[in-house]
Scaffold this motif. Sequence first.
Motif, short mmCIF file in Angstrom:
data_model
loop_
_atom_site.label_atom_id
_atom_site.label_comp_id
_atom_site.label_asym_id
_atom_site.label_seq_id
_atom_site.Cartn_x
_atom_site.Cartn_y
_atom_site.Cartn_z
N SER A 91 -24.00 -29.36 -39.47
CA SER A 91 -22.76 -29.55 -38.71
C SER A 91 -23.03 -30.36 -37.46
CB SER A 91 -22.16 -28.18 -38.34
OG SER A 91 -23.04 -27.47 -37.48
N GLY A 92 -21.94 -30.80 -36.84
CA GLY A 92 -22.03 -31.50 -35.58
C GLY A 92 -21.77 -32.99 -35.71
N ARG A 93 -21.86 -33.68 -34.58
CA ARG A 93 -21.60 -35.12 -34.54
C ARG A 93 -22.83 -35.89 -35.00
NH1 ARG A 93 -21.09 -38.89 -29.24
NH2 ARG A 93 -23.05 -37.81 -28.87
N LEU A 94 -22.62 -36.86 -35.87
CA LEU A 94 -23.69 -37.70 -36.38
C LEU A 94 -23.33 -39.15 -36.08
CD1 LEU A 94 -26.29 -38.10 -38.07
CD2 LEU A 94 -24.81 -38.21 -40.10
N ARG A 95 -24.16 -39.82 -35.27
CA ARG A 95 -23.90 -41.21 -34.91
C ARG A 95 -24.81 -42.11 -35.75
NH1 ARG A 95 -23.30 -42.77 -28.80
NH2 ARG A 95 -22.22 -44.46 -29.90
N VAL A 96 -24.18 -43.00 -36.52
CA VAL A 96 -24.87 -43.87 -37.46
C VAL A 96 -24.46 -45.31 -37.19
CG1 VAL A 96 -25.22 -44.40 -39.91
CG2 VAL A 96 -24.88 -42.02 -39.19
N TYR A 118 -20.73 -32.18 -47.24
CA TYR A 118 -21.08 -31.72 -45.89
C TYR A 118 -19.84 -31.75 -45.00
CZ TYR A 118 -25.68 -32.79 -47.79
OH TYR A 118 -26.80 -32.85 -48.60
N PRO A 119 -18.92 -30.81 -45.19
CA PRO A 119 -17.63 -30.87 -44.49
C PRO A 119 -17.71 -30.60 -43.00
CG PRO A 119 -17.84 -28.82 -45.72
CD PRO A 119 -19.01 -29.66 -46.11
N ASP A 120 -18.82 -30.07 -42.49
CA ASP A 120 -18.92 -29.73 -41.08
C ASP A 120 -19.56 -30.83 -40.23
OD1 ASP A 120 -17.80 -27.17 -41.52
OD2 ASP A 120 -19.74 -26.42 -42.20
N ILE A 121 -19.88 -31.95 -40.84
CA ILE A 121 -20.42 -33.08 -40.10
C ILE A 121 -19.28 -34.01 -39.68
CG2 ILE A 121 -21.81 -35.20 -40.27
CD1 ILE A 121 -23.78 -33.69 -41.96
N VAL A 122 -19.30 -34.42 -38.43
CA VAL A 122 -18.34 -35.40 -37.91
C VAL A 122 -19.11 -36.68 -37.62
CG1 VAL A 122 -16.71 -35.97 -36.08
CG2 VAL A 122 -16.87 -33.60 -36.92
N GLU A 137 -28.43 -46.38 -26.93
CA GLU A 137 -27.03 -46.24 -27.30
C GLU A 137 -26.71 -44.89 -27.94
OE1 GLU A 137 -25.31 -49.74 -29.15
OE2 GLU A 137 -26.99 -50.95 -28.43
N GLY A 138 -27.71 -43.99 -27.98
CA GLY A 138 -27.46 -42.64 -28.45
C GLY A 138 -27.14 -42.55 -29.93
N VAL A 139 -27.73 -43.43 -30.75
CA VAL A 139 -27.50 -43.45 -32.19
C VAL A 139 -28.57 -42.60 -32.88
CG1 VAL A 139 -27.37 -44.91 -34.24
CG2 VAL A 139 -26.39 -45.70 -32.08
N ASP A 140 -28.14 -41.74 -33.79
CA ASP A 140 -29.09 -40.86 -34.48
C ASP A 140 -29.94 -41.60 -35.50
OD1 ASP A 140 -28.36 -38.24 -33.34
OD2 ASP A 140 -26.43 -38.62 -34.29
N CYS A 141 -29.33 -42.49 -36.27
CA CYS A 141 -30.08 -43.25 -37.26
C CYS A 141 -29.29 -44.51 -37.60
CB CYS A 141 -30.37 -42.43 -38.51
SG CYS A 141 -28.90 -41.91 -39.43
N ALA A 142 -29.98 -45.48 -38.17
CA ALA A 142 -29.33 -46.75 -38.51
C ALA A 142 -29.85 -47.25 -39.84
CB ALA A 142 -29.59 -47.79 -37.41
N SER A 280 -33.09 -33.96 -37.21
CA SER A 280 -32.20 -32.82 -37.39
C SER A 280 -31.72 -32.72 -38.83
CB SER A 280 -30.99 -32.95 -36.46
OG SER A 280 -30.20 -34.06 -36.84
N THR A 281 -31.18 -31.55 -39.17
CA THR A 281 -30.70 -31.34 -40.54
C THR A 281 -29.61 -32.33 -40.90
OG1 THR A 281 -31.21 -28.99 -40.35
CG2 THR A 281 -29.73 -29.64 -42.11
N LYS A 282 -28.70 -32.59 -39.99
CA LYS A 282 -27.60 -33.50 -40.31
C LYS A 282 -28.11 -34.92 -40.56
CE LYS A 282 -26.58 -34.08 -35.39
NZ LYS A 282 -25.64 -33.75 -34.30
N VAL A 283 -29.12 -35.35 -39.81
CA VAL A 283 -29.71 -36.67 -40.06
C VAL A 283 -30.47 -36.65 -41.38
CG1 VAL A 283 -31.34 -38.41 -39.24
CG2 VAL A 283 -29.85 -37.24 -37.61
#
Length: 317
Positions: A91-96, A118-122, A137-142, A280-283
């Motif tokens: 869950s949580g915000r994922l920046r891609v 994964y319905p809890d990922i935004v 720029e605070g991006v989790d992955c690209a 993280s799990t979401k990434v």
Amino acid sequence: MNKLQAMEVFVQVVDAGGFSRAADNMQLPKATVSTLIQQLEAALSVKLLHRTTRQVTVTADGAAYYERCLQILTDVKEAEESLSRTRLSPSGRLRVDAPTGLTSSILIPALPAFFERYPDIVMELGSSDRPVDLIEEGVDCAVRGGALGDSALIARRVGVLNMVTCAAPAYLEKYGVPGHPRELERHRCVNYFSAKTGKIYDWDFTRDGERIQLPLPGMIALNDSNAYVEAGLAGLGIVQMTDYLLMDHVHAGRMTQILTDWISDPIPINIVYPQNRHLSTKVRVFVEWVAELFDSHPGMRVRQMAPPQPQRQPEAA
């Protein structure tokens, strides 16, 4: 003061190089970020950051504290996620961030299946053909295509981009169909340039052990893949682009594939993320999903030499 929150804010400020960008990345008011840093310095009786009107830099004590904070925050996340994996979905915000053409043609059409799983990922999905600075720029992955020049990133190969050479039928009727890559030097070609360096990329071709790499003349160069395809459709010249962006147009008759007995170098495609951050799990689930998606996509596999295809000849003048 929440010590863990203050430590996380401190790490974000150091990575971003300033309070405003860190506040934006964490979606916190700038005043809150500044207050937490002040409280942290007061609690430690140590100056962690040098502040000027133009930039924020870390002190020697701050640099040492930064490394310890990274480890502590990583340990906390690992402890939390070791429990959440067994009972909760990510869950949580994922920046891609991903290239424009790949985003519109492959990722977005498949995202409903991702969110169903994964319905809890935004997700915040940036789409550009420029290489973003993930940390700043605070991006989790690209998702990135081509050679990787940033040693501070961890990369996982998830596929390749196969290239094809095409032109609009109207262009070929007017200027003729090249039968060899060297003949492209007498044609108009739509070039592609790096958004980072401004360098125009050479074109390359391989057949039966013969390799040709050359710059080609053109009236226009672009740095956006969707705009590049549109330029080809408009008849501005011959284009060389990924087959997943061009083959639908070929099948519909809007473009004609040429030089089909030549292969252009496939471009490796990777997912990258900062090496100093816990994955993280979401990434992790997004990386696995993209790898699965690309593995099932025919345009992402290394292809063998295609047999020659009949080409439409221009009508006599």
